[in-house]
Design an enzyme around this catalytic site. Structure first.
Site, PDB file in Angstrom:
ATOM      1  CE  LYS A   1      27.506  32.996   7.049  1.00  0.00           C
ATOM      2  NZ  LYS A   1      26.201  33.655   6.872  1.00  0.00           N
TER       3      LYS A   1
ATOM      4  CB  SER B   1      25.001  35.148  10.353  1.00  0.00           C
ATOM      5  OG  SER B   1      24.718  34.777   9.011  1.00  0.00           O
TER       6      SER B   1
ATOM      7  CB  SER C   1      23.435  36.947   6.991  1.00  0.00           C
ATOM      8  OG  SER C   1      22.841  36.657   8.222  1.00  0.00           O
TER       9      SER C   1
HETATM   10  N1  GLN Z   1      20.097  38.104  11.401  1.00  0.00           N
HETATM   11  C1  GLN Z   1      19.094  37.244  10.855  1.00  0.00           C
HETATM   12  C2  GLN Z   1      18.920  36.042  11.727  1.00  0.00           C
HETATM   13  O1  GLN Z   1      19.450  36.058  12.774  1.00  0.00           O
HETATM   14  C3  GLN Z   1      19.458  36.874   9.466  1.00  0.00           C
HETATM   15  C4  GLN Z   1      20.435  35.791   9.393  1.00  0.00           C
HETATM   16  C5  GLN Z   1      20.836  35.448   8.002  1.00  0.00           C
HETATM   17  O2  GLN Z   1      20.536  36.165   7.048  1.00  0.00           O
HETATM   18  N2  GLN Z   1      21.497  34.306   7.880  1.00  0.00           N
HETATM   19  O3  GLN Z   1      18.268  35.109  11.400  1.00  0.00           O
END
Ligand code: GLN
Length: 465
Positions: free
Chosen positions: A56, A131, A155
């Site tokens: 990532k 994400s 995420s």
């Molecule tokens: N979807 C969650 C957010 O928008 C989690 C994001 C993540 O785990 N980096 O914060």
């Protein structure tokens, strides 16, 4: 096939599919083929020798870009490898590229990336989740066996569920965060995607452990995860918090997850009821704590130290303002504003300290539940992959995608998403298993037995041969 040939095939596949899927922000042909040649000439036994891995783009890689999916870090290159990357390299893995993501890991659909949306290989009109959507798709589309993502509130598990693969979030402190660009430091953890639980176990075994560069890593022994993958799960106790299977949960998901409970029963697991009364506050608490920490962590992107700097600014404060105005996208700005607000004097007690107290109660819920079971089973995501654009104008609807995942980050416990079925439209559904602190071995064992006995039996439409 030589390592070089294998890696070249991976790179060819990545390039071929990227036009359709946009899962990679960079495909590192020169870097990867050079590494492949080095490994070819090195006879030392290495556990991941020649295994291609995608990373990532918020995890630092020496000499390669690390953009965090943000224009503010466009073309930024780190001076060092994250500890997890270093450990992968030492184990013989070959990083083949950096993957697309929601900007600074803020999002559940990958639509907040400054470099375009990632497409779901099961249906290109749908999101891959987020994400870490790019890392999920790199695995789901068959380009790599495993990849690194990051987890602040789901995420890795949520995109794994939406893409039909395995996604593991380890215990907070299991994998070093050194070199993971901070979003919300008390929640962040590097996570792993695998085509199978075995792939995730292999990568966890290499990357886990105490690191002098990250004081939050724990000095806890790292077991041989691969060795216990096939253990009999007869008698394992799986807790089910039925009260959470209510409002907002798609019917097809409910059915598939209920079926996964029956399947575990048929494998000899014992199903017990558990209660997590504070879980319902998870989203509220998460979006206070995560935004508070993000507003502080993202203060460092000021046009001086890293990446992009706005032009034609005449004095320092104007330069800061313009850089951040032009460099950050809408979701990141929204979160910085929210976080600054909940930390401001007058609101700090009402929001931030209150959220910290409820966070402690969420953690206690789990500690209590794990007195009576080995793992807790819930859906991973309340819906299957949604259409691109469907939720992008409605942040609250988007935030609710994390309803089943955020509380594990608040508590610091590990979790895994395992594919458990397909919807009537042929889209993958994931079931989530949460475990007690440091019990990744239990989760990987439960997941591995499940995927062997009840394989998904389908592949995405777009899949590398
Ligand atoms: N979807 C969650 C957010 O928008 C989690 C994001 C993540 O785990 N980096 O914060």
């Amino acid at each position: 096939m030589t390592i070089r040939e294998k890696i070249e095939k991976t790179l060819d596949n990545a390039e071929k599919l990227n036009g359709e899927l946009n899962s990679f922000l960079s495909i590192e042909r020169d870097y990867a083929t050079k590494r492949a040649d080095e490994l070819e000439n090195d006879s030392e036994e290495k556990s991941l020798r020649g295994v291609a891995i995608a990373v990532k783009d918020n995890i630092c890689t020496k000499d390669l870009q690390t953009t965090c999916g943000s224009y503010i870090l466009n073309n930024y290159k780190a001076h060092y490898d994250a500890t997890a990357v270093k450990k992968l390299n030492d184990a013989g893995a070959v990083i083949v590229g950096k993957t697309n993501m929601d900007e600074f890991a803020m999002g559940s659909s990958n639509e907040s990336s400054a470099f375009g949306t990632v497409k779901n290989p099961w249906d290109r009109t749908r999101v891959p989740g987020g994400s870490s959507g790019g890392s999920a798709v790199a695995v789901a589309s068959g380009v790599v066996r495993a990849s690194l993502g990051s987890e602040t509130g789901g995420s890795v598990r949520q995109p794994a569920s939406l893409c039909g693969i395995v996604g593991l979030k380890p215990t907070y402190g299991r994998i070093s965060r050194f070199g993971l660009v901070a979003f919300a430091s008390s929640l962040d953890q590097i996570g792993i995607f695998g085509q199978t639980s075995k792939d995730a176990a292999d990568v966890l075994g290499v990357t886990a452990g105490r690191d002098a560069n990250d004081s939050t890593t724990a000095d806890v022994a790292v077991p041989d995860y691969a060795a216990t993958l096939d253990n009999d799960i007869k008698g394992k106790k799986i807790g089910v918090p039925r009260a959470l299977f209510g409002e907002g949960l798609d019917d097809e998901i409910r059915h598939a997850v209920e079926k996964s409970i029956d399947n575990y029963k048929s494998l000899g697991a014992e199903i017990v009821d558990v209660e997590l009364p504070y879980a319902k506050y998870g989203i509220a608490v998460y979006y206070i704590i995560a935004t508070a920490e993000a507003s502080s962590n993202l203060a460092r992107f000021d046009g001086v130290r890293y990446g992009f700097r706005a032009e034609d600014a005449h004095e320092l404060r104007e330069m800061y303002r313009k850089t951040r105005e032009e460099g950050f996208g809408a979701e990141v700005k929204r979160r910085i504003m929210l976080g600054t607000y909940v930390l401001s004097s007058g609101y700090y007690d009402a929001y931030y300290s209150k959220a910290q107290k409820v966070r402690a109660l969420v953690k206690k819920d789990y500690e209590k539940a794990f007195n009576t079971c080995d793992a807790i089973l819930t859906p991973t995501s309340p819906s299957v992959a949604f259409k691109i654009g469907e939720k992008s104008d409605d942040p609250l609807a988007m935030y609710l995608s994390d309803i089943y995942t955020v509380s594990a980050n608040l508590a610091g416990i590990p979790g895994i998403s395992v594919p458990c079925g397909l919807s009537s439209e042929g889209l993958p559904i994931g079931t989530q298993l949460l475990g007690n602190f440091w019990s990744e071995d239990v989760l990987l064992n439960l997941a591995n037995i499940y995927e062997k006995e009840f394989p998904l039996g389908a592949k995405p439409k777009i899949f590398a041969e």
